[in-house]
Design a protein around this motif. Sequence first.
Motif, PDB file in Angstrom:
ATOM      1  N   LYS A 126       0.919  -1.239  -0.107  1.00  0.00           N
ATOM      2  CA  LYS A 126       0.110  -0.147   0.293  1.00  0.00           C
ATOM      3  C   LYS A 126       0.828   1.219   0.022  1.00  0.00           C
ATOM      4  CE  LYS A 126      -4.116  -1.973   2.140  1.00  0.00           C
ATOM      5  NZ  LYS A 126      -4.918  -2.099   3.450  1.00  0.00           N
ATOM      6  N   SER A 127       2.051   0.890   0.359  1.00  0.00           N
ATOM      7  CA  SER A 127       2.965   2.376   0.521  1.00  0.00           C
ATOM      8  C   SER A 127       3.406   2.917  -1.009  1.00  0.00           C
ATOM      9  CB  SER A 127       4.306   1.909   1.077  1.00  0.00           C
ATOM     10  OG  SER A 127       5.308   1.444   0.120  1.00  0.00           O
ATOM     11  N   GLY A 128       3.203   1.947  -2.169  1.00  0.00           N
ATOM     12  CA  GLY A 128       3.670   2.651  -3.317  1.00  0.00           C
ATOM     13  C   GLY A 128       4.820   2.190  -4.110  1.00  0.00           C
ATOM     14  N   LYS A 129       5.625   1.479  -3.453  1.00  0.00           N
ATOM     15  CA  LYS A 129       6.433   0.652  -3.998  1.00  0.00           C
ATOM     16  C   LYS A 129       7.332  -0.107  -3.100  1.00  0.00           C
ATOM     17  CE  LYS A 129       9.953   4.670  -3.274  1.00  0.00           C
ATOM     18  NZ  LYS A 129       8.954   5.751  -2.808  1.00  0.00           N
ATOM     19  N   MET A 130       7.878  -1.296  -3.786  1.00  0.00           N
ATOM     20  CA  MET A 130       8.453  -2.477  -2.985  1.00  0.00           C
ATOM     21  C   MET A 130       9.664  -3.072  -3.418  1.00  0.00           C
ATOM     22  SD  MET A 130       6.571  -6.000  -4.161  1.00  0.00           S
ATOM     23  CE  MET A 130       7.064  -6.554  -5.568  1.00  0.00           C
ATOM     24  N   ASP A 131      10.461  -3.502  -2.825  1.00  0.00           N
ATOM     25  CA  ASP A 131      11.767  -3.787  -3.054  1.00  0.00           C
ATOM     26  C   ASP A 131      11.745  -5.410  -3.715  1.00  0.00           C
ATOM     27  OD1 ASP A 131      14.499  -4.461  -3.294  1.00  0.00           O
ATOM     28  OD2 ASP A 131      15.173  -4.036  -1.136  1.00  0.00           O
ATOM     29  N   LEU A 132      12.323  -5.549  -4.840  1.00  0.00           N
ATOM     30  CA  LEU A 132      12.362  -6.920  -5.443  1.00  0.00           C
ATOM     31  C   LEU A 132      13.784  -6.933  -5.747  1.00  0.00           C
ATOM     32  CD1 LEU A 132      10.549  -9.418  -6.403  1.00  0.00           C
ATOM     33  CD2 LEU A 132      10.438  -8.396  -8.682  1.00  0.00           C
ATOM     34  N   ASP A 133      14.576  -7.795  -4.950  1.00  0.00           N
ATOM     35  CA  ASP A 133      15.934  -8.306  -5.393  1.00  0.00           C
ATOM     36  C   ASP A 133      16.709  -6.651  -5.651  1.00  0.00           C
ATOM     37  OD1 ASP A 133      15.604 -11.018  -4.930  1.00  0.00           O
ATOM     38  OD2 ASP A 133      15.114 -11.129  -7.094  1.00  0.00           O
ATOM     39  N   GLY A 134      16.585  -5.819  -4.876  1.00  0.00           N
ATOM     40  CA  GLY A 134      17.250  -4.496  -4.872  1.00  0.00           C
ATOM     41  C   GLY A 134      16.615  -3.674  -6.085  1.00  0.00           C
ATOM     42  N   MET A 174      13.500  -1.048  -7.065  1.00  0.00           N
ATOM     43  CA  MET A 174      12.252  -0.688  -6.389  1.00  0.00           C
ATOM     44  C   MET A 174      10.988  -0.643  -7.712  1.00  0.00           C
ATOM     45  SD  MET A 174      12.928  -0.125  -3.676  1.00  0.00           S
ATOM     46  CE  MET A 174      11.694   0.733  -2.551  1.00  0.00           C
ATOM     47  N   VAL A 175       9.934  -1.431  -6.959  1.00  0.00           N
ATOM     48  CA  VAL A 175       8.866  -1.598  -8.291  1.00  0.00           C
ATOM     49  C   VAL A 175       7.821  -0.768  -7.744  1.00  0.00           C
ATOM     50  CG1 VAL A 175       7.488  -3.440  -9.066  1.00  0.00           C
ATOM     51  CG2 VAL A 175      10.132  -3.984  -8.536  1.00  0.00           C
ATOM     52  N   PRO A 176       7.259  -0.124  -8.572  1.00  0.00           N
ATOM     53  CA  PRO A 176       5.842   0.611  -8.236  1.00  0.00           C
ATOM     54  C   PRO A 176       4.714  -0.581  -7.739  1.00  0.00           C
ATOM     55  CG  PRO A 176       6.499   1.332 -10.207  1.00  0.00           C
ATOM     56  CD  PRO A 176       7.279   0.133  -9.840  1.00  0.00           C
ATOM     57  N   THR A 177       4.079  -0.366  -6.936  1.00  0.00           N
ATOM     58  CA  THR A 177       3.016  -1.269  -6.490  1.00  0.00           C
ATOM     59  C   THR A 177       1.712  -0.672  -7.003  1.00  0.00           C
ATOM     60  OG1 THR A 177       2.895  -0.343  -4.056  1.00  0.00           O
ATOM     61  CG2 THR A 177       4.120  -2.381  -4.676  1.00  0.00           C
ATOM     62  N   VAL A 178       0.672  -1.656  -7.528  1.00  0.00           N
ATOM     63  CA  VAL A 178      -0.440  -1.174  -7.886  1.00  0.00           C
ATOM     64  C   VAL A 178      -1.668  -1.889  -7.544  1.00  0.00           C
ATOM     65  CG1 VAL A 178      -1.796  -0.730 -10.390  1.00  0.00           C
ATOM     66  CG2 VAL A 178       0.669  -0.270 -10.199  1.00  0.00           C
ATOM     67  N   PRO A 179      -2.781  -1.266  -6.672  1.00  0.00           N
ATOM     68  CA  PRO A 179      -3.697  -2.085  -6.264  1.00  0.00           C
ATOM     69  C   PRO A 179      -4.801  -2.502  -7.415  1.00  0.00           C
ATOM     70  CG  PRO A 179      -3.845   0.159  -5.417  1.00  0.00           C
ATOM     71  CD  PRO A 179      -2.753   0.153  -6.410  1.00  0.00           C
ATOM     72  N   LEU A 180      -5.502  -3.339  -7.339  1.00  0.00           N
ATOM     73  CA  LEU A 180      -6.689  -3.738  -8.314  1.00  0.00           C
ATOM     74  C   LEU A 180      -7.942  -3.854  -7.363  1.00  0.00           C
ATOM     75  CD1 LEU A 180      -5.101  -6.522 -10.333  1.00  0.00           C
ATOM     76  CD2 LEU A 180      -5.041  -4.438 -10.849  1.00  0.00           C
ATOM     77  N   SER A 181      -7.563  -3.802  -6.347  1.00  0.00           N
ATOM     78  CA  SER A 181      -8.918  -3.891  -5.221  1.00  0.00           C
ATOM     79  C   SER A 181      -9.050  -2.558  -4.757  1.00  0.00           C
ATOM     80  CB  SER A 181      -8.371  -4.753  -4.249  1.00  0.00           C
ATOM     81  OG  SER A 181      -9.334  -4.880  -3.156  1.00  0.00           O
TER      82      SER A 181
END
Lengths: 402, 140
Positions: free
Chosen positions: A339-347, A349-356
């Motif tokens: 919900k913060s908007g980004k996450m770390d995937l193996d170093g 930074m990937v934007p996170t997107v809600p569908l719900s």
Amino acid sequence: MANYQVNKTYQEINEKIKKGQAVVVTAEEIIDIVRRKGEAEATRTVDVVTTGTFSPMCSSGAIINFGHTRPPIKASRVWLNNVSAYAGLAAVDVYLGATEPAADDPLNKVYPGEFKYGGGHVIQDLVAGKTVHLLAEAYGTDCYPNKKVEKDLTLKQLPNAVLFNPRNCYQNYNCAVNLSNRTIYTYMGPLRPRAGNANFCTAGQLSPLFNDPYYRTIGIGTRIFLGGGAGYVCFPGTQHNPGKPRGDNGVPLGPAGTLMVMGDLKKMSPRYLVGVSLLGYGCSLAVGLGIPIPLLNEEIAHFCAVTDEELLAPIVDYGHDYPAATGRILGHVSYAQLKSGKMDLDGQMVPTVPLSSLVRAREVAQMLKEWIEKGQFLLGEPVELLPGSEEIHCVPTASRDS
Amino acid sequence: MHVEMLVLQFPREVVDQPIIYRLVKDFALEFNLLRAAINPRQEGLMVMELRGHPKDFRRGLKYLRQTGVKVRQVAREVRRNEERCYQCGTCTAVCPTGALYIERPGMAVAFDASKCSACEHCCPACPAQAMEVRLNRAAV
């Protein structure tokens, strides 16, 4: 039977609801109450915790009886607004599935297909009071001589219309990424290449089955908020799989429990049943669903106080692993992170997107709270709880939980 | 600094010329390409954000028009149907300019039309079909 400091029954809580004295809070509000007062005191104070979710739920549809005609017809093929409904039932009963596209939809022939109209949209149109065109064909029998019926219908004119969803309300779900080199279009939304975005689809700490991870209060007969009206849990959902690995807090680390739900379509609202078009994937129906959880004892309060930080979603590569059904999980990520908007995937930074829709999930929990506070909605005590991991034999679905 | 979102229409005769290169080299303009369809011996189309000193910007645009490129400002073409939008956030996966974004911590989805480049990526991606394209006739 465990010994609890606080013990309440459904009957006691329902009596309070009838008198308009029940204390009801949402699953977001309970977090702070438990933190401040402790579990036992929170259980003494609060009677019911309301949850909510609003997401596309593909395994949804409506059982419709369109009324006998003169001369009568035993319909064998039926379309509503040119969307095929399953007619292999008695004469004028049909089942309209949410993912059925219009008969003339180009599908993915022009990739990615847009799937602009399907079963979910017909259901929303019906609930919105719009006129829907019915076409029924039959081979004709001695008792049902009519071979073709065409008419315009509204929901009001239908003798029966019941929303019946075989699998809704997933307890946790994948966080989808795409590690391939091209954009892909999935039921988890568009996924850009090289992990360009990470899509997730639950309401987190507000989501019903996150708040009752062992189904202590949810089962056959639980009365729920469904599509803007009242509905019921009528059975464990298809692919209900309580045996999935769980974290220390008891919450499954991947898609686990599911619900089969039903309710009177005539009492629902187009705000909480929305036809959706998933680019390159198909049609579906976004369903607003909320479950009231009675605080029967402090253990239930403990579960309801779960926060996004403690809820983990498995990260799955929909570029390769999901279509190849390898079952591989890249890792886990908390809903707080998502919900913060980004996450770390193996170093990276990937934007996170809600569908719900969290905004509408809150609306659901809030509406349910108001219904109960006003004494308009009583709790349904389950005739039988949903099966836990020890009671059910699950056919492994190898992480194919769509 | 002056920024505008532009639609450039290249007549057939000029698609083989390095026009954008000249914009950068001679007018010190910065561009961010959002859409391009250029084929040899056919009319071409580009949607880009152009940025630079206002004076350079004006001169750059004059140059474009002299070469025969039709320039028009992007009209606010994409609109959100607030009735249909149910605030999920799927559109934020495909929006290249950040016009569609999520307000945290409430998680409402906001649409800042002034940042919209009218690339229309959100239109088919929106599950509720809430993003609508409308031609702003006045600006065409």
